[in-house]
Design a protein around this motif. Structure first.
Motif, mmCIF file in Angstrom:
data_model
loop_
_atom_site.group_PDB
_atom_site.id
_atom_site.type_symbol
_atom_site.label_atom_id
_atom_site.label_comp_id
_atom_site.label_asym_id
_atom_site.label_seq_id
_atom_site.Cartn_x
_atom_site.Cartn_y
_atom_site.Cartn_z
ATOM 1 N N ALA A 186 -47.066 18.273 36.731
ATOM 2 C CA ALA A 186 -45.615 18.117 36.604
ATOM 3 C C ALA A 186 -45.045 18.904 35.426
ATOM 4 C CB ALA A 186 -45.267 16.632 36.474
ATOM 5 N N ASN A 215 -42.689 16.129 44.662
ATOM 6 C CA ASN A 215 -43.824 15.224 44.840
ATOM 7 C C ASN A 215 -44.370 15.233 46.271
ATOM 8 O OD1 ASN A 215 -42.347 13.204 42.398
ATOM 9 N ND2 ASN A 215 -44.431 13.986 42.230
ATOM 10 N N SER A 217 -46.519 17.147 47.853
ATOM 11 C CA SER A 217 -47.501 18.202 47.538
ATOM 12 C C SER A 217 -48.310 18.548 48.785
ATOM 13 C CB SER A 217 -48.411 17.752 46.389
ATOM 14 O OG SER A 217 -48.953 16.474 46.657
ATOM 15 N N ALA A 291 -45.836 8.729 42.657
ATOM 16 C CA ALA A 291 -45.796 10.076 43.225
ATOM 17 C C ALA A 291 -46.709 10.186 44.447
ATOM 18 C CB ALA A 291 -46.212 11.099 42.169
#
Length: 330
Positions: A186, A215, A217, A291
């Motif tokens: 981050a 977030n 990913s 997250a």
């Protein structure tokens, strides 16, 4: 060498369990382990972590047993308040051992940083300008000092999306694809987006608004697979409960998965069960479980319909095959 198969662990008292964990792993210093598990976070430390601290809140730390991952035994720390999750995970890991446990793999640790670009006169021309200068922008980002860069990470790609319609009209979104190595990433991503911002504004004539990590990913995916022999699934009836053959249990699991695959109401509860185990490990290892949770549910809806994160099927030998695929930014 770690041994995750500890028979009778449930029946041991607390001190015996800690001693067993120390003896079954590389944590041979029982005194150090005992001290860490007993004292935990101090109030003084907590005061420097978050705002308005008035005390501490504790949760149970359990150990998932029987896990074998890529041929290696592992003891899995799990922090959770819900009963049966640690026991259920340990039981399924025991069943999976019969065919070698879990096989897991991960993609490259690529994260996405987003830049929202407003006030652009011609979105398509602006997009093309960014793409025409992509390599220069990537090289520019990598000129800044970074510990991740020293470890082999850094900027890998730049993508551009046009948002045609939104509550504020159309705008441009730039994705910076960044290799964060073993970091969650981050701070590195956010810093890189800040550094890239003036260059994007100069190329597009627009104004960069948000500059932040995503977030979701979906470039950093972890996959896991297990095969469970049907004989391991046999249930011997007792106390009035009828027995079930391995084939019945296998087919019941597949039928339950099929429900979650097509129905978002069932899929939500199905995925909650998956996240019971995932979140417990993420919390125990000091990672950002919010997250991971947000990314998992967004990934489950990537087709436009919310569905199961896992799949269950049978192979040609009749074994039960379970597979899980999800983003894992830890």
């Amino acid at each position: 060498m770690t041994n995750s198969r500890i028979s009778g662990f449930y029946n041991l008292n607390l001190d015996e369990r800690r001693k067993k964990i120390a003896d079954s792993s590389s944590l041979h210093d029982f005194g150090t382990l005992d001290s860490a598990l007993t004292h935990g976070l101090s109030l003084e430390t907590a005061m420097h972590m978050v705002e308005n601290v008035i005390g501490l809140y504790a949760l149970p730390l359990g150990i998932g047993l029987n896990f074998q991952v890529n041929g290696r035994d592992v003891l899995v720390p799990m922090v959770i308040e819900e009963p049966s999750v640690v026991a259920g995970a340990s039981f399924m890991a025991k069943l999976a051992r019969a065919k070698g446990g879990f096989i897991a793999e991960s993609t490259e640790p690529l994260m996405i940083g987003q830049l929202q670009v407003l006030e652009i006169k011609n979105l398509y021309e602006a997009k093309q300008k960014i793409l025409d200068n992509k390599q220069e922008l990537i090289e520019y980002i990598d000129t800044f000092p970074s510990s991740i860069k020293k470890l082999g990470g850094g900027a890998r790609d730049i993508e551009v999306r046009i948002i045609e319609s939104s509550p504020i009209g159309s705008f441009l979104v730039v994705h910076l694809i960044y290799d964060v190595r073993d970091a969650m990433g981050a701070n590195a991503i956010n810093t890189a987006c800040e550094q890239l911002s003036p260059k994007i504004e100069a190329l597009t004539g627009g104004k960069v608004h948000l500059k932040i990590l995503s977030n979701l990913s979906d470039r950093r995916i972890t996959k896991s697979k297990c095969v469970i022999p049907v004989k391991e699934l046999e249930f011997v009836g007792a106390d009035g409960v009828r027995p079930y053959t391995g084939e019945e249990v296998r087919d019941g699991i597949i039928a339950a998965y099929a429900f979650a695959a097509v129905d978002p109401y069932r899929a939500t509860t199905h995925n909650k069960g998956i996240m019971n185990g995932v979140d417990a490990v993420v919390i125990a290892t000091g990672n950002d479980w919010r997250a991971i949770e947000a990314g998992a549910h967004a990934y489950a809806a990537r087709s436009g319909k919310y569905t199961s994160l896992s799949t269950w099927s049978k192979d040609n030998e009749g074994n039960l095959v379970g597979e899980l695929e999800m983003p894992m930014a830890v």
